[in-house]
Design a protein around this motif. Sequence first.
Motif, PDB file in Angstrom:
ATOM      1  N   ARG A   1      -9.424  53.870  56.986  1.00  0.00           N
ATOM      2  CA  ARG A   1      -9.798  52.701  56.207  1.00  0.00           C
ATOM      3  C   ARG A   1     -11.204  52.229  56.519  1.00  0.00           C
ATOM      4  O   ARG A   1     -11.733  51.337  55.871  1.00  0.00           O
ATOM      5  CB  ARG A   1      -8.827  51.547  56.473  1.00  0.00           C
TER       6      ARG A   1
ATOM      7  N   LEU B   1      -9.926  44.949  54.786  1.00  0.00           N
ATOM      8  CA  LEU B   1      -9.115  44.915  53.572  1.00  0.00           C
ATOM      9  C   LEU B   1      -9.778  43.986  52.568  1.00  0.00           C
ATOM     10  O   LEU B   1     -10.085  42.838  52.878  1.00  0.00           O
ATOM     11  CB  LEU B   1      -7.701  44.410  53.867  1.00  0.00           C
TER      12      LEU B   1
ATOM     13  N   ILE C   1      -6.373  44.723  45.937  1.00  0.00           N
ATOM     14  CA  ILE C   1      -4.967  45.073  46.068  1.00  0.00           C
ATOM     15  C   ILE C   1      -4.150  44.242  45.088  1.00  0.00           C
ATOM     16  O   ILE C   1      -4.335  43.024  44.997  1.00  0.00           O
ATOM     17  CB  ILE C   1      -4.457  44.815  47.508  1.00  0.00           C
TER      18      ILE C   1
ATOM     19  N   SER D   1       3.195  43.918  51.473  1.00  0.00           N
ATOM     20  CA  SER D   1       3.520  45.164  52.153  1.00  0.00           C
ATOM     21  C   SER D   1       2.301  45.742  52.851  1.00  0.00           C
ATOM     22  O   SER D   1       2.395  46.281  53.960  1.00  0.00           O
ATOM     23  CB  SER D   1       4.073  46.178  51.140  1.00  0.00           C
ATOM     24  N   GLU D   2       1.123  45.622  52.228  1.00  0.00           N
ATOM     25  CA  GLU D   2      -0.101  46.150  52.820  1.00  0.00           C
ATOM     26  C   GLU D   2      -0.425  45.441  54.135  1.00  0.00           C
ATOM     27  O   GLU D   2      -0.841  46.061  55.109  1.00  0.00           O
ATOM     28  CB  GLU D   2      -1.262  45.990  51.831  1.00  0.00           C
TER      29      GLU D   2
ATOM     30  N   LYS E   1       6.646  51.730  56.696  1.00  0.00           N
ATOM     31  CA  LYS E   1       5.193  51.741  56.817  1.00  0.00           C
ATOM     32  C   LYS E   1       4.727  50.579  57.684  1.00  0.00           C
ATOM     33  O   LYS E   1       5.184  49.443  57.505  1.00  0.00           O
ATOM     34  CB  LYS E   1       4.554  51.627  55.423  1.00  0.00           C
TER      35      LYS E   1
ATOM     36  N   GLY F   1       2.248  47.750  58.548  1.00  0.00           N
ATOM     37  CA  GLY F   1       1.238  46.978  57.845  1.00  0.00           C
ATOM     38  C   GLY F   1      -0.058  46.918  58.628  1.00  0.00           C
ATOM     39  O   GLY F   1      -0.130  47.319  59.800  1.00  0.00           O
TER      40      GLY F   1
END
Length: 460
Positions: free
Chosen positions: A139, A203, A208, A215-216, A232, A234
């Motif tokens: 990222r 981010l 998004i 969820s991210e 997943k 976060g």
Amino acid sequence: MKDALQQFGFSALVVDDEPGMRTILNKALSKKLTQVETASSLEEAEALRKRNHFDLLIVDINLPGRSGIDWHEAFNDESRRSDIIFMTGFAELETAIKALRAGASDFILKPFNLEQMLQSVQRCLDKRMMERRNVALQRDVARSFPVDIIGTAPKTEAMREMIARLAPSPAAVLIEGESGTGKELVARALHSLSARSGPFVPLNCGAIAPELLESELFGHVSGAFTGARKSKDGLFRVADKGTLFLDEIGEMPLSMQASLLRTLEQQTIRPVGAEREVNVDVRIVAATNRSLQEEVEAGRFRKDLFYRLNVLSVELPPLRERIEDIGLLLNHFSEVLSRDMGLKPVVWSDAEIFAMQQYDWPGNIRELKNTVERAVLLGKPDLGHWLGEQPSQAISHSLESQPDSLTDGGYPLGWALKDVERAHIEKVVAANEGNKSAAARQLGVARKTLERKFKDWLYE
């Protein structure tokens, strides 16, 4: 001092039918991990595993009913993959082979030294930690640019000093400034100068979809919603002990603002679909090109979250207020971009830099960088292509702003004839509002002659 493992929010499930063994491992691991659960049978363990995600499973092979090696639901579930450490009191080769085939990370014989178990746990979770760091690196869009803040302008120096003062604090920081002023670069500098051991995770909240943002940020467990085939982590867990940079925070939906506020106040997160909360230690750096105070007054941003984010603040000046830095930035971007592209660096003349300093740069540093990138790829076009006006106008305006340096004839006595010619031509072009054909007629020369002179001046 907390153990290094506890710093990254890891969890483990111990499965053993001996109460004493469960107690010993629970006590030892709870000092090191964020969450430790125990179970006396595979049925009880499977119920716990379905409700929570565990990074590590520590399983006794000799359990009543089913053998620990036969816990196929856990070992074959790719959506909730865990590392496995098997324990057994029987050193049989066939058992060891079956354990390895089941995916064991380690195989420990009972009775064992507690330190032996802790070292095995450390190895498993070191691997997990590297996986999380790889997510953060994927990222990280820093490319090859350094964290250094380029420039010597007074406002740049003040900004650099402010960053150095704020970096050691764990408090949230709000970065405000126009689009393209380098907010992410400042956030990286705050992280780099801090003592935080975790990664820097950026981010863009505006990039998004609102329904995916929860969820991210907080992660989810398998089956939490349609399409959630795997659990997943976060970004809060990825950034544990590090810095989470929330760009365009003003774009965050009000419903998510409430969840973010709760996380900042309690330092815990609850993945979507999970029943338990997880402790995290994350420093928040938020950025916006809007006035959050005005957003609060308009009812589009929570006042309590604004106060929580605005503990410390940095106001980034636009490029037009730090024009002394333009030459340094031009050379910096030219060197870095040409190296990345394998092309020859662009050399900027004093006249070009001077003309660029007369431009407002509404896109700020991002616009300047894009200009350099085009120049590296395509060659330098006429300055008017970049600045929306002829370079002659920009230079002429500057000359007219310094009447004290001129003689009664309009030009400094120390000027050479070619300098007087250039200044006069530029003034005539400016008087004709940039119309070179009209200026050429007034000067009594061909337009091609005028164009040739401007081209020569641009590259001399």
